[in-house]
Design a protein around this motif. Structure first.
Motif, PDB file in Angstrom:
ATOM      1  N   VAL A 241      17.269  78.871 -22.998  1.00 29.77           N
ATOM      2  CA  VAL A 241      15.850  79.023 -22.632  1.00 29.77           C
ATOM      3  C   VAL A 241      15.224  80.236 -23.317  1.00 29.77           C
ATOM      4  CG1 VAL A 241      16.148  77.839 -20.439  1.00 29.77           C
ATOM      5  CG2 VAL A 241      16.390  80.331 -20.520  1.00 29.77           C
TER       6      VAL A 241
ATOM      7  N   ARG B 148      11.025  79.387 -17.184  1.00 30.06           N
ATOM      8  CA  ARG B 148      12.268  79.201 -17.926  1.00 30.06           C
ATOM      9  C   ARG B 148      13.480  79.589 -17.073  1.00 30.06           C
ATOM     10  NH1 ARG B 148      11.231  79.153 -23.728  1.00 30.06           N
ATOM     11  NH2 ARG B 148       9.026  79.529 -24.105  1.00 30.06           N
TER      12      ARG B 148
ATOM     13  N   LEU C  13       5.434  74.653 -23.347  1.00 28.99           N
ATOM     14  CA  LEU C  13       6.631  74.746 -22.525  1.00 28.99           C
ATOM     15  C   LEU C  13       7.135  73.375 -22.096  1.00 28.99           C
ATOM     16  CD1 LEU C  13       8.621  76.704 -21.297  1.00 28.99           C
ATOM     17  CD2 LEU C  13       7.157  76.882 -19.275  1.00 28.99           C
TER      18      LEU C  13
END
Length: 353
Positions: free
Chosen positions: A121, A141, A172
């Motif tokens: 991440v 994340r 994202l």
């Protein structure tokens, strides 16, 4: 991998999810899409084990997790969940938040898993920080990494990007999709954002009034809506009246005779409503129908025009923005509809499709 079979959920006497069925294959990323109050979060809660069923079954890898009178505890389901508000532990560091679900592993295994997920991440440099020291995107994340740490069979995401700004939300969501595909983890996203669902998902279920209207690919939801409810909700477009022509695949309309990509089952002369998407309407070099510009919305490379036809009907057209048409200006248009969708006018008037 996951089977949802005719599940029904209710709060007191109110049925909020009614006989919903669908399935998710290994590695599939899916979305439950619909307006507020349609039942999508309730379905997610039922899959997670937080909502009992009054009918039907939830089956994961051939194990029945829920049915009336049976509810396997959420922690026994091997299902991960990412919440809208992230739900991070404020007193734990990033590393310890991720480590939280790994208590059954040895210390060395925990450290290895945390390191791998931080790299995945892209947060390997801030594992020592605490949630209040992170941006919204970083917190999301961490929440994803924590949900992935126990290697769940299925990941559930309840509007996880809704608190982020538009550009970060878009970026994202695509990054999360890439991560899930890399790990081959199946997921179900709850969202009310069509574009987010289209970009994120292999399959989408559209819910309305607690019922599943269609479970299909994004392409089919847009181009092959199964009923008027789906056609109204998905994408943009307008309906114009038409009549089934002499050939089974033709419809006579005020824009001329339209040729569909299917044989319609109604007899010749049947009144129908034809769905025309903005990309179905194009400018006509020669002739065409005269339409008047009523509204326009500029979006950079294209402009969405609302056009009035001579009969008073309206259509929408997505046209290149290098030519700026003024309000009340007239243009010549025709249709290029590869997927021509029609619904019986009688069925539409009675609220069915």
């Amino acid at each position: 991998m996951l089977q949802i079979h005719e599940i029904q959920c209710q709060y007191e006497s109110d049925i909020v999810v009614d006989k919903v069925s669908f399935h998710v294959n290994d590695g599939d990323i899916c979305s439950l899409l619909g307006p507020s109050g349609c039942g999508k979060t309730t379905i997610l809660r039922a899959i997670a084990g937080f909502q009992p069923l009054t009918h039907g079954q939830v089956i994961l890898r051939d194990q029945c997790l829920s049915q009336p009178g049976k509810l396997v505890d959420p922690e026994q389901r091997n299902i991960g969940m990412v919440f809208q508000d992230y739900a991070l532990f404020p007193h734990l560091s990033v590393k310890d938040n991720i480590r939280f679900g790994l208590r059954k592993q040895s210390s060395a295994q925990q450290n290895s898993t945390v390191k791998r997920l931080l790299e995945l991440v892209q947060l390997e440099d801030i594992g020592h920080r605490y949630p209040h020291e992170l941006s919204g995107g970083q917190q999301q994340r961490v929440a994803l990494a924590r949900a992935l740490a126990p290697s769940p069979d299925l990941l559930l995401l309840d509007e996880p990007f809704s608190n982020l700004d538009a550009e970060l939300r878009k970026r994202l969501s695509l990054e999360v999709r890439d991560i899930l595909k890399e790990l081959k983890i199946s997921a179900i996203l709850v969202t009310h954002d069509q574009q987010e669902a289209f970009a994120f998902s292999d399959q989408i279920g559209l819910l309305h009034g607690g019922q599943l209207q269609q479970w299909d690919t994004p392409f089919n939801l847009y181009h092959e809506p199964s009923n008027r409810t789906v056609a109204d909700f998905i994408g943009e477009g307008c309906f114009i009246p038409g009549v089934i022509g002499g050939e089974a695949n033709t419809i006579s309309t005020e824009l001329g005779t339209l040729i569909g990509n299917r044989a319609y089952h109604w007899p010749q002369g049947s009144p129908v409503e034809v769905l025309l998407r903005p990309d179905d309407i194009v400018l006509s070099e020669l002739g065409g129908i005269t339409a008047t510009v009523e509204k326009k919305v500029f979006s950079g490379s294209a402009t969405l025009y609302t056009l009035s036809l001579p009969t008073g009907s309206r259509v929408e057209a997505l046209l290149p923005s290098h030519r700026d048409y003024a309000i009340k200006e007239t243009v010549q248009i025709t249709t290029e509809a590869d997927h021509l969708i029609a619904f019986s006018r009688e069925e539409v008037l009675h609220g069915a499709a």
